[in-house]
Design a protein around this motif. Structure first.
Motif, PDB file in Angstrom:
ATOM      1  N   THR A 156       0.607  -1.159   0.304  1.00 14.41           N
ATOM      2  CA  THR A 156      -0.104  -0.074   0.190  1.00 14.41           C
ATOM      3  C   THR A 156       0.862   1.133   0.065  1.00 14.41           C
ATOM      4  N   PRO A 157       0.011   2.357  -0.623  1.00 11.30           N
ATOM      5  CA  PRO A 157       0.954   3.229  -0.199  1.00 11.30           C
ATOM      6  C   PRO A 157       2.079   4.348   1.070  1.00 11.30           C
ATOM      7  N   ALA A 158       1.262   3.688   1.483  1.00  9.49           N
ATOM      8  CA  ALA A 158       1.721   3.748   3.286  1.00  9.49           C
ATOM      9  C   ALA A 158       2.873   2.395   3.914  1.00  9.49           C
ATOM     10  N   GLN A 159       2.985   1.579   2.797  1.00  8.36           N
ATOM     11  CA  GLN A 159       3.902   0.250   2.933  1.00  8.36           C
ATOM     12  C   GLN A 159       5.276   1.393   1.989  1.00  8.36           C
ATOM     13  N   VAL A 160       4.848   1.385   1.551  1.00 10.55           N
ATOM     14  CA  VAL A 160       6.295   2.120   0.392  1.00 10.55           C
ATOM     15  C   VAL A 160       6.201   3.333   1.202  1.00 10.55           C
ATOM     16  N   LEU A 161       5.875   4.275   1.468  1.00  9.57           N
ATOM     17  CA  LEU A 161       6.578   5.066   2.266  1.00  9.57           C
ATOM     18  C   LEU A 161       6.992   5.171   3.680  1.00  9.57           C
ATOM     19  N   GLU A 162       6.903   3.929   4.472  1.00 10.06           N
ATOM     20  CA  GLU A 162       7.393   3.831   4.532  1.00 10.06           C
ATOM     21  C   GLU A 162       9.074   2.775   4.805  1.00 10.06           C
ATOM     22  N   LEU A 163       8.745   2.329   3.697  1.00  5.46           N
ATOM     23  CA  LEU A 163      10.191   1.887   3.018  1.00  5.46           C
ATOM     24  C   LEU A 163      10.964   2.715   2.811  1.00  5.46           C
ATOM     25  N   LEU A 164      10.450   3.527   1.887  1.00  3.35           N
ATOM     26  CA  LEU A 164      10.888   4.583   1.654  1.00  3.35           C
ATOM     27  C   LEU A 164      12.196   5.434   3.262  1.00  3.35           C
ATOM     28  N   ALA A 165      11.163   6.053   4.084  1.00  6.67           N
ATOM     29  CA  ALA A 165      11.507   6.356   5.226  1.00  6.67           C
ATOM     30  C   ALA A 165      12.553   5.519   6.092  1.00  6.67           C
ATOM     31  N   SER A 166      12.364   4.625   5.969  1.00 10.63           N
ATOM     32  CA  SER A 166      13.312   3.458   6.926  1.00 10.63           C
ATOM     33  C   SER A 166      14.656   3.296   6.149  1.00 10.63           C
ATOM     34  N   HIS A 167      14.694   3.800   4.952  1.00  6.79           N
ATOM     35  CA  HIS A 167      15.670   2.849   4.453  1.00  6.79           C
ATOM     36  C   HIS A 167      17.198   3.459   4.977  1.00  6.79           C
ATOM     37  N   GLN A 168      18.123   3.157   4.820  1.00  4.62           N
ATOM     38  CA  GLN A 168      19.417   3.340   5.697  1.00  4.62           C
ATOM     39  C   GLN A 168      20.379   2.701   4.731  1.00  4.62           C
ATOM     40  N   VAL A 169      20.568   3.345   3.148  1.00  9.05           N
ATOM     41  CA  VAL A 169      21.680   2.818   2.899  1.00  9.05           C
ATOM     42  C   VAL A 169      22.788   4.077   3.005  1.00  9.05           C
ATOM     43  N   GLN A 170      24.308   3.238   3.204  1.00 11.34           N
ATOM     44  CA  GLN A 170      24.579   4.415   3.529  1.00 11.34           C
ATOM     45  C   GLN A 170      25.940   4.759   2.775  1.00 11.34           C
ATOM     46  N   SER A 171      25.955   3.861   2.232  1.00 11.50           N
ATOM     47  CA  SER A 171      27.087   3.794   0.905  1.00 11.50           C
ATOM     48  C   SER A 171      26.842   3.892  -0.157  1.00 11.50           C
ATOM     49  N   PHE A 172      27.251   4.655  -0.656  1.00 13.57           N
ATOM     50  CA  PHE A 172      26.348   3.861  -2.706  1.00 13.57           C
ATOM     51  C   PHE A 172      27.581   5.220  -3.951  1.00 13.57           C
ATOM     52  N   SER A 173      26.890   4.467  -5.237  1.00 14.96           N
ATOM     53  CA  SER A 173      27.937   4.807  -6.109  1.00 14.96           C
ATOM     54  C   SER A 173      26.749   4.573  -7.373  1.00 14.96           C
ATOM     55  N   GLY A 174      26.911   5.730  -8.130  1.00 16.91           N
ATOM     56  CA  GLY A 174      26.075   5.779  -9.396  1.00 16.91           C
ATOM     57  C   GLY A 174      25.790   6.810  -9.733  1.00 16.91           C
ATOM     58  N   THR A 175      25.088   6.874 -11.262  1.00 20.25           N
ATOM     59  CA  THR A 175      24.768   7.742 -12.003  1.00 20.25           C
ATOM     60  C   THR A 175      23.680   8.157 -11.851  1.00 20.25           C
TER      61      THR A 175
ATOM     62  N   ALA B 183      10.976  -1.201  -8.876  1.00 21.15           N
ATOM     63  CA  ALA B 183      10.792  -0.349  -7.495  1.00 21.15           C
ATOM     64  C   ALA B 183      10.006  -0.107  -7.284  1.00 21.15           C
ATOM     65  N   TYR B 184       9.065   0.801  -6.465  1.00 23.73           N
ATOM     66  CA  TYR B 184       7.574   0.325  -6.131  1.00 23.73           C
ATOM     67  C   TYR B 184       7.907   2.254  -7.328  1.00 23.73           C
ATOM     68  N   ASN B 185       6.412   2.072  -7.828  1.00 28.46           N
ATOM     69  CA  ASN B 185       6.132   3.678  -7.791  1.00 28.46           C
ATOM     70  C   ASN B 185       5.363   4.175  -7.231  1.00 28.46           C
ATOM     71  N   LEU B 186       5.526   5.325  -6.461  1.00 27.34           N
ATOM     72  CA  LEU B 186       4.754   6.160  -5.588  1.00 27.34           C
ATOM     73  C   LEU B 186       4.656   7.208  -6.672  1.00 27.34           C
ATOM     74  N   VAL B 187       2.658   7.537  -7.209  1.00 25.68           N
ATOM     75  CA  VAL B 187       2.409   8.557  -7.374  1.00 25.68           C
ATOM     76  C   VAL B 187       2.021   9.360  -6.604  1.00 25.68           C
ATOM     77  N   LEU B 188       1.519  10.516  -6.566  1.00 23.99           N
ATOM     78  CA  LEU B 188       1.042  11.664  -6.483  1.00 23.99           C
ATOM     79  C   LEU B 188       0.560  12.409  -7.465  1.00 23.99           C
ATOM     80  N   GLU B 189      -0.148  12.776  -7.025  1.00 24.54           N
ATOM     81  CA  GLU B 189      -1.062  14.067  -7.579  1.00 24.54           C
ATOM     82  C   GLU B 189      -2.846  14.232  -6.613  1.00 24.54           C
ATOM     83  N   PRO B 190      -1.958  16.157  -7.093  1.00 25.49           N
ATOM     84  CA  PRO B 190      -2.469  17.220  -6.783  1.00 25.49           C
ATOM     85  C   PRO B 190      -4.309  16.809  -7.095  1.00 25.49           C
ATOM     86  N   ARG B 191      -5.223  16.995  -6.254  1.00 28.55           N
ATOM     87  CA  ARG B 191      -6.467  16.781  -6.006  1.00 28.55           C
ATOM     88  C   ARG B 191      -7.068  18.258  -6.509  1.00 28.55           C
TER      89      ARG B 191
END
Lengths: 296, 364
Positions: B23-42, B179-187
């Protein structure tokens, strides 16, 4: 009119005539060897390389006798030359990419088949058991070799004249890190390799154009014009969809060889793109050359 | 360079390895809890904001040729590629890859270095010793002061729900990761923004890409996302920086001790965003009309020279892009409109220009 060599498939060619050289493989290599010997024994080739090598010399002398270049003005790296002579090589390679390199490669690639046809030597080459495909491959390999030697000549001449006229020291990369002169020399060679790959597609186009005519100057001029047109198209934002398909699109991407860590993305994209051009124009050249009646 | 590697944001994920439905709440929770400290990317960013296009040859590609707000505009518009290296909270490096040039930001411990290869200039910022403790938007994800991720997700959702529809779209693949695609649409219809899509990595919860689509448009006006990503720790030598020989080095004073500049700014800029906002805050209080998506921010006029309005209009690129409207100049893009009044007031918002003018008239 001299007698003509009719169009033949290469297999039929080889089967129809007794081969004086027993091993066909060594004949291919010896053909390549003699092609390279002829190419680099030619006065014109040396004149082209000398003209290319004159670019860094001119830049170095101009910077030496004029007032210091303010940072950020002129072509990239120009302002660094007074501090470090090795930057002459980078500046010269950058300056020669849009016109001088394609010009030199166009002369060599445009001359490959049309030059032999013009001299009347093409049919003798084909009477030998070389076969048309092998001749085409050898000619293209010669053009590729020149495409590697040309940027190397610019880079090495640039490093040499830079070392003669300016102090040489650690080189600042685009990322702000510094590397010692030996590593900088390696980067110059890497850039030369990048440019050699960049010019491979143009060489294939030149080879194809060269099979269309017996007037080498026509093929040379057409090749150079094609490279200029491609670069002009690459500048127009309205044609953005076309840009990734233009063979000149990654030509200036060699700056990625000067980053820390090295960025290989553009090298890979460039190699893939050039391979596409080689396949397409190689096939066109093959189709044209094996089905053509050689009259001269 | 960019067009070939089109952002993978909208490519549907491969069917072979579907992510568990959330659910959106679970995806938001996943987003908020992420603990990636090291990465490299383009990261590749592309935006079509509707600003006038300049021929590639004449494009200002660095701070040497672009001064002031134009360099910010330059970074926000068009296509850019950057390499990002992050190792823990104290080591980060951003490399904005330009053609034959590069702009670098290196954060190592309490030092932040800016480097631009274009004019070989470096700038140094010494962070106050305690700066490491303050939450930064880039990493840590506010783990210090915040409640549990689940609580945070619920609170956030409750807060935005009245104005925004939050849904989870079909999975997407970004940088080769599902990846989950969290979509925000203004009302509301009163904003220019049609939808915002955030790709959240299914495994780590790290945000991988952001796409903002204007109302009525089918292609995103702004998108930014990873094209390659590695969660291994980058080479530590990447985070050490010493100004190269021959470079000009400038020392930057910390504008506000408690706040670390999060946005990327450049040494050659005449005015940094921080200075801009500090000046703004010192000279007058911005007013906010409306709430959430259709909010309009108004800046009062300033008597002193060098006011934001003047700074903006003096910039050649911006003054060219601005259209004259009754009472001032309008800078119009697909997502944001800025109205610069002749009397020095500025109104900005993700709303149609008519609303800006109405707010300007009402505020008089």
């Amino acid at each position: 009119m001299p007698s003509s060599v009719p169009a033949d498939t290469p297999d039929a060619d080889a089967a129809a005539r007794p081969a004086p050289v027993p091993a066909p493989r060594s004949s291919g290599l010896s053909l390549l060897g003699s092609e390279l010997k002829v190419l680099f024994g030619r006065r014109r080739t040396w004149a082209l390389l000398l003209a290319l090598a004159a670019i860094p010399v001119l830049i170095a002398i101009a910077v030496r006798v004029s007032s210091p270049v303010p940072p950020g003005r002129g072509p990239a790296f120009l302002d660094r030359i007074t501090q470090n002579g090795l930057f002459v090589a980078f500046t010269a390679m950058l300056v020669s990419v849009p016109l001088f390199m394609p010009l030199a490669v166009g002369v060599v690639a445009g001359d490959t088949i049309a030059g032999e046809a013009n001299l009347g030597t093409l049919r003798y080459l084909l009477v030998a058991p070389a076969g048309r495909v092998r001749l085409l491959l050898v000619k293209y390999a010669g053009a590729l070799a020149f495409g590697l030697v040309a940027p190397l000549a610019v880079g090495l001449a640039g490093a040499a004249i830079g070392a003669a006229l300016f102090p040489v020291g650690p080189v600042t990369l685009l990322s702000g890190g510094v590397v010692q002169p030996p590593e900088a020399a390696l980067r110059i060679v890497l850039i030369a390799a990048y440019l050699a790959v960049s010019l491979a597609g143009l060489s294939a186009i030149g080879l194809f154009l060269s099979t269309l005519t017996v007037v080498p100057v026509g093929a040379m001029a057409a090749t150079v014009v094609v490279s200029v047109v491609s670069q002009v198209l690459d500048q127009l934002p309205q044609l953005e969809w076309l840009h990734p398909w233009l063979f000149s699109h990654y030509w200036l991407g060699f700056g990625d060889m000067l980053r820390q860590p090295l960025l290989w993305d553009s090298f890979a994209s460039n190699a893939l793109l050039q391979a596409g051009y080689i396949v397409v124009f190689g096939a066109l050249a093959y189709g044209r050359f094996v089905s053509k009646d050689i009259l001269s | 360079m960019i067009a070939a590697g089109v952002l993978a944001g909208s490519i549907p994920a491969s069917a072979g390895d579907p992510l568990p439905a959330k659910t959106p709440a679970q995806v938001l929770e996943l987003l908020a809890s992420h603990q990636v400290q090291s990465f490299s990317g383009t990261v590749e960013q592309s935006s079509e904001l509707g600003l006038p296009e300049l021929p590639a040859a004449g494009k200002p590609t660095g701070p040497a040729s672009a001064g002031g707000a134009a360099s910010v505009i330059e970074l926000l518009s068009g296509d850019h590629t950057a390499r990002i290296y992050v190792d823990g909270k104290d080591n980060a490096r951003l490399q904005v890859v330009d053609q034959l040039a590069e702009r670098d930001v290196i954060h190592h411990g309490n030092d932040v270095w800016f480097y631009s290869s274009k004019d070989n200039s470096a700038a140094h910022l010494a962070l106050p010793a305690h700066a490491g403790d303050t939450a930064r938007p880039d990493d840590g994800r506010g783990m210090h002061a915040m409640p549990t991720p689940g609580e945070l997700a619920r609170k956030l959702l409750a807060k935005v729900e009245p104005t925004t529809a939050v849904t989870v779209g079909p999975d997407v693949a970004v940088a080769g990761r599902a990846a989950y695609n969290l979509v925000l649409e203004p009302r509301t219809d009163a904003t220019l923004v049609g939808r915002v899509a955030v790709a959240v990595d299914g495994k780590s919860g790290m945000p991988l890409s952001v796409q903002v689509t204007a109302r009525g448009a089918d292609k995103p006006a702004f998108r930014s996302g990873f094209t390659s990503l590695s969660l291994d720790a980058p080479d530590p030598s990447l985070f050490t920086f010493a100004p190269p020989p021959g470079s000009t080095v400038k020392e930057i004073q910390v504008p506000d001790k408690s706040h670390l500049p999060a946005s990327f700014h450049e040494p050659g800029m005449a005015i940094t965003p921080e200075q801009f906002f500090a000046q703004m805050a010192a000279n007058g209080h911005p007013s906010v009309t409306g709430k959430s998506w259709d909010a309009v921010v108004g800046l009062p006029a300033q008597a002193s020279s060098g006011s934001p309005a003047e700074t903006l209009l003096r910039d050649p690129l911006l003054s060219q892009a601005a259209v004259v409207v009754p009472g001032g100049h309008l800078l119009s893009t697909a997502l944001l409109n800025v109205l610069i009044m002749d009397d020095g007031r500025i109104f900005a918002g993700m709303v149609p220009p008519e609303r800006l003018q109405a707010v300007a008239a009402g505020a008089q």
